[in-house]
Motif scaffolding. Sequence first.
Motif, mmCIF file in Angstrom:
data_model
loop_
_atom_site.group_PDB
_atom_site.id
_atom_site.type_symbol
_atom_site.label_atom_id
_atom_site.label_comp_id
_atom_site.label_asym_id
_atom_site.label_seq_id
_atom_site.Cartn_x
_atom_site.Cartn_y
_atom_site.Cartn_z
ATOM 1 N N PHE A 1 36.776 20.917 -26.091
ATOM 2 C CA PHE A 1 37.402 19.599 -26.173
ATOM 3 C C PHE A 1 38.497 19.618 -27.245
ATOM 4 N N GLU B 1 38.513 11.934 -33.070
ATOM 5 C CA GLU B 1 37.289 11.309 -32.594
ATOM 6 C C GLU B 1 36.080 11.848 -33.366
ATOM 7 N N GLU C 1 31.105 10.669 -30.545
ATOM 8 C CA GLU C 1 31.909 10.253 -29.393
ATOM 9 C C GLU C 1 32.185 11.434 -28.474
ATOM 10 N N ILE C 2 32.501 12.595 -29.056
ATOM 11 C CA ILE C 2 32.758 13.794 -28.247
ATOM 12 C C ILE C 2 31.496 14.227 -27.517
ATOM 13 N N SER D 1 29.160 12.324 -26.446
ATOM 14 C CA SER D 1 28.987 11.398 -25.309
ATOM 15 C C SER D 1 29.857 11.822 -24.131
ATOM 16 N N TYR D 2 31.124 12.191 -24.421
ATOM 17 C CA TYR D 2 31.996 12.682 -23.354
ATOM 18 C C TYR D 2 31.375 13.899 -22.670
ATOM 19 N N ALA D 3 30.832 14.808 -23.490
ATOM 20 C CA ALA D 3 30.261 16.043 -22.945
ATOM 21 C C ALA D 3 29.073 15.744 -22.037
ATOM 22 N N GLU E 1 28.474 13.022 -20.344
ATOM 23 C CA GLU E 1 28.973 12.435 -19.102
ATOM 24 C C GLU E 1 29.609 13.497 -18.205
ATOM 25 N N GLU E 2 30.328 14.434 -18.809
ATOM 26 C CA GLU E 2 30.942 15.515 -18.038
ATOM 27 C C GLU E 2 29.881 16.364 -17.344
ATOM 28 N N ASN F 1 40.453 17.557 -29.893
ATOM 29 C CA ASN F 1 40.219 16.341 -30.681
ATOM 30 C C ASN F 1 41.569 15.802 -31.165
#
Length: 623
Positions: free
Chosen positions: A305, A311, A315-316, A318-320, A322-323, A307
């Motif tokens: 990711f 971030e 937060e990162i 959470s993105y991971a 979801e991915e 940044n």
Amino acid sequence: MKYTSDSERLSYLRSLVEVLPELPGVYQYFNENDKIIYVGKAKNLKRRVSSYFMNKNHNLKTRILVSKICNIKHIVVNSENDAFILENNLIKKLQPHYNILLKDGKTYPWIVIKNEPFPRVFLTRNVVRDGSYYYGPYSSITQVRAILDMLKKLYPIRNCSLDLSREKIWQAKYKVCLNYHIKNCCGPCIGEIDSDTYNSYIADIKDVLRGNSLAVIRAYKQQMFDYAEALEFEKAQEIKKKVDVLSNYQSRSTVSVNSALTVDVFSFVRNSPSDAASDNRSSTCFVNFIKVVNGSTINSFTMEFKNHLDEEPAEILSYAIEEVRERVGVIAREVVVPFLPDVQFDNVKFTIPQSGDKKSLLELSEKNARMYKLELVKQEGIKNNDSREERLMQTIKECLDLKSLPHHIECFDNSNIQGTNAVAACVVYRDCKPSKDEYRKFNIKTVEGPDDYASMYEVVYRRYSRLKDEGKEMPDIIIADGGIGQMEVIRQATEDALGLHITIMGLVKDNKHRTRELLLGFPPKTIGIGKNDQIFKFFTRVQDEVHRFAITFHRDKRSKSMLQSSLDLINGIGPKTKESLLNTFKSVANIEKQDLPSLIAAIGQSKGKIVYDYFHVPRGTDS
């Protein structure tokens, strides 16, 4: 992943292999459709995977596999045993095509302590959720049997399958077996031992299988010393074997844990300030994902990711998550994380482990994330090296006024001693790097005596007439390890005889056999560059390499020729007779001293007389 040519595919794969860690793990091969086609284990990932691309003696199935590989991924683990187990999990889950061809899909063994009165302890390959305790899996059936044998000698537990309910024992339904009489069983079937004492044995066995065997080892060592002091060395040796088994025993596996555990594991790694200074990746973060189902690791990959807006790690993460949910389709009800994400997900429990199996899995995930980061740094280094080679070729092109980059360079050198054992050598450089598979050696066939010019003409003509006949690529530059004369005979062989127009250079040495100047063109002119220039240093390395290769070949040939003895010159005497003579008399000098009867006794009438006459009768006379 699509490639324009097979060479591009192999070049990309070799760049991946170059940065693989020299650690235990599992590698995965993917085809052009990004479908996994093979899973393998390795004690050393880099060494094992590189063998697929370095070894040319593979069988047909392996050659077909290598031809299909378009991408390589891997998972790092803590031990070779973990690599065995993870490979087994992935093969059973993914069923890659070439694993079906090249290996079986066996199930690894476990040790089970059954959930029953007076529990049994035995080997199984089937894990059943019936309240029993399972330990493993193990990569070696021999190891399991050794552990079970050790446990049975330590603790006299039963191995029968009788239903030892309290009622049936009180009713005296059973009789003792041979194991009881030889003291391998404590006789629970007839009530010889109470359940509390028996269960204390089982508790000790659980400790050993969990890896808490230090107390048992200490007790065994004391027993071994007692036997040794009593001069009962055979018994001491038997105890020592048990200690060795316990000492080498590792029951814990990171990639296969408690059989009921189903979790997803996420780890987070961010570049440190020192990393940022060294590789310009200060804004990069890495999240590794491991999926564990019923205690077995079945999937793992790392995401990168950028940044851009500073971030927060939560937060990162959470993105991971979801991915991963988009890629995999669903995430487990329990997710192991190093810290809580800033978004909560429906029906998902987040766990930050402090110890135990989940902590071990989180540490393994972090290890894979760090290895992925390190490999990216190495790949950037390789790219930078490639760009340096490109810059060197561009500099050579400009310095020599070439029409294109000199991707292909060849250099020749002769070697002989007063014309004997004359040889020549050719070294090949691709993109300014030695291509040792293309090096060539030449025995001089048409030249008698020490004629370097004629020898050079012969090998250059042979080399390029063959390449021309086979329609192969010609070099961009041909280099002579010599001056004007060597350059001229190369020009005659290539241009006059073969009609080829190739740039020719000469490397002139001083009286200390070091490169003094570079010559180019006809008539040859000195290239005006200093000895500290990168071009001068490069061509010096080429000259040193061709000289090394030629002189090594010449020495090998000279050594073989020196092994020839005067016995080889005697007509009528073959290899077996020579061997018999040397075995009997030990040397040629001793053979020459023998009288006729001794030689006849050794090799017979006719051959004995031939050898005697060779050494004692003057040439040109009759005996």
